[in-house]
Enzyme design. Sequence first.
Site, PDB file in Angstrom:
ATOM      1  N   THR A  77       0.813  -1.224   0.000  1.00 55.93           N
ATOM      2  CA  THR A  77       0.000   0.000   0.000  1.00 55.93           C
ATOM      3  C   THR A  77       0.840   1.265   0.000  1.00 55.93           C
ATOM      4  OG1 THR A  77      -1.717  -1.191   1.204  1.00 55.93           O
ATOM      5  CG2 THR A  77      -1.834   1.202   1.270  1.00 55.93           C
ATOM      6  N   ASP A 122       2.199  -7.735  -4.444  1.00 55.27           N
ATOM      7  CA  ASP A 122       1.275  -7.643  -3.316  1.00 55.27           C
ATOM      8  C   ASP A 122       1.845  -8.558  -2.229  1.00 55.27           C
ATOM      9  OD1 ASP A 122      -1.084  -8.646  -1.645  1.00 55.27           O
ATOM     10  OD2 ASP A 122      -1.982  -7.015  -2.796  1.00 55.27           O
ATOM     11  N   SER A 123       1.763  -8.127  -0.982  1.00 52.95           N
ATOM     12  CA  SER A 123       2.435  -8.934   0.050  1.00 52.95           C
ATOM     13  C   SER A 123       1.775 -10.298   0.226  1.00 52.95           C
ATOM     14  CB  SER A 123       2.522  -8.190   1.383  1.00 52.95           C
ATOM     15  OG  SER A 123       1.298  -8.209   2.058  1.00 52.95           O
ATOM     16  N   SER A 124       0.541 -10.456  -0.238  1.00 51.17           N
ATOM     17  CA  SER A 124      -0.100 -11.785  -0.194  1.00 51.17           C
ATOM     18  C   SER A 124       0.641 -12.777  -1.088  1.00 51.17           C
ATOM     19  CB  SER A 124      -1.554 -11.699  -0.662  1.00 51.17           C
ATOM     20  OG  SER A 124      -2.253 -10.755   0.114  1.00 51.17           O
ATOM     21  N   THR A 180       1.708  -4.927   4.380  1.00 49.82           N
ATOM     22  CA  THR A 180       1.620  -5.284   5.799  1.00 49.82           C
ATOM     23  C   THR A 180       1.188  -6.729   6.036  1.00 49.82           C
ATOM     24  OG1 THR A 180      -0.642  -4.424   5.869  1.00 49.82           O
ATOM     25  CG2 THR A 180       1.120  -2.923   6.551  1.00 49.82           C
ATOM     26  N   ASP A 181       0.460  -7.326   5.098  1.00 50.17           N
ATOM     27  CA  ASP A 181      -0.174  -8.623   5.382  1.00 50.17           C
ATOM     28  C   ASP A 181       0.822  -9.720   5.743  1.00 50.17           C
ATOM     29  OD1 ASP A 181      -2.630  -7.516   5.038  1.00 50.17           O
ATOM     30  OD2 ASP A 181      -3.005  -8.371   3.056  1.00 50.17           O
ATOM     31  N   THR A 212       3.804  -9.504  15.094  1.00 58.35           N
ATOM     32  CA  THR A 212       2.630 -10.062  14.421  1.00 58.35           C
ATOM     33  C   THR A 212       1.720  -8.919  13.985  1.00 58.35           C
ATOM     34  OG1 THR A 212       2.691 -12.066  15.778  1.00 58.35           O
ATOM     35  CG2 THR A 212       0.597 -11.538  14.787  1.00 58.35           C
ATOM     36  N   GLN A 253      -1.977 -20.496  20.789  1.00 57.24           N
ATOM     37  CA  GLN A 253      -2.900 -19.655  20.013  1.00 57.24           C
ATOM     38  C   GLN A 253      -3.043 -18.273  20.640  1.00 57.24           C
ATOM     39  OE1 GLN A 253      -6.720 -21.599  19.442  1.00 57.24           O
ATOM     40  NE2 GLN A 253      -5.769 -23.522  18.833  1.00 57.24           N
ATOM     41  N   CYS A 254      -2.646 -18.128  21.901  1.00 56.42           N
ATOM     42  CA  CYS A 254      -2.770 -16.832  22.575  1.00 56.42           C
ATOM     43  C   CYS A 254      -1.793 -15.835  21.956  1.00 56.42           C
ATOM     44  CB  CYS A 254      -2.460 -16.959  24.060  1.00 56.42           C
ATOM     45  SG  CYS A 254      -3.549 -18.084  24.925  1.00 56.42           S
TER      46      CYS A 254
END
EC number: 3.5.1.1
Length: 345
Positions: free
Chosen positions: A16, A60-62, A92-93, A169, A281-282
């Site tokens: 972006t 694209d970062s994807s 950012t992704d 993250t 997962q936390c």
Amino acid sequence: MSPNNTSVLLIYTGGTIGMIENAETGALESFNFEHLQKHVPELQNFTFRIDTYQFDPPMDSSDMDPDAWRKLVRIISDNYNQYTGFVILHGTDTMAYTASALSFMLEGLNKPVILTGSQLPIGVLRTDGKENLLTSIEIATARHPNGRPIVPEVCIFFENHLTRGNRTTKINAENFNAFRSYNYPVLASAGIHIKYNNVQIHTENVQRELQPHYLLDTNIAILKLFPGIQENVVDAILAIKGLKAVVLETYGSGNAPLKEWFLHHLHNACEQGIIIVNVTQCSAGTVEMERYETGYRLMQAGVVCGYDSTTESAVTKLMFLLGHNYPPAKVRDLMSRPLAGEITI
């Protein structure tokens, strides 16, 4: 700091931050450096050289993948001695994955590699990109009075905070504070001044040569537990052809169901040489497999403790270690040790 021997290589991968709105069509178009200078005239105020390298076409970062990481490592390695520091503009992704991967692939790094981006294009009035870019450049060139770089590691700078890349993250798709390092303190905060948290910054006492790595193995899966997960789902994932490692996202401090079929499948996979790493997962906290019986049973099955690793860091570290063709026992051992400050034991 003498401006004469200071310089930055600005690497634009896509994302972006580099989108500019075409005034005639309203469409977002990718950056070139002339565009950037037009929208960020403050760049002229830096008294040192800023060179640019652009991915063509921008990604694209994807779409970011190990090939793109190898390309970044090669660019940094080829230009390592010419620049004080490096700034990577990135979507950012998947920025946290790229930052984690680079932290392992750039062994012996003793210069700043700062990843940044934005939630709004640089040409938009309220963009966060301008501030992120200018501050990242400043951090990439910051040095102690003795000339050594202040932050000689792979970091992410976003919304006033500099964080260790393999600890970070993406937590927000909407707000400017898109990233968080839950299990490790920020390395710097940018207000009127940039305040560095020198105690937390990784520094090598011995000057090492940069040793770039390009070998990555992506035969990895992520298995996220949820109440009611079916045996055939677990079985299908662990039976993937060519699978070498699994990041197991467990509950709380590393807990999982005590169902015999579940432990049986994990034990069999470990026996076959598949490395299974337990991460929580936390968002914050660490895996303590000795704390509860459920975690202890996982350990008995052969599952490796991932401590306070992020999923992004665990995935890229496994790719890195498997790429070196280490035997499973050595990979398990190295997953339990910090290679680039990615876990706290």
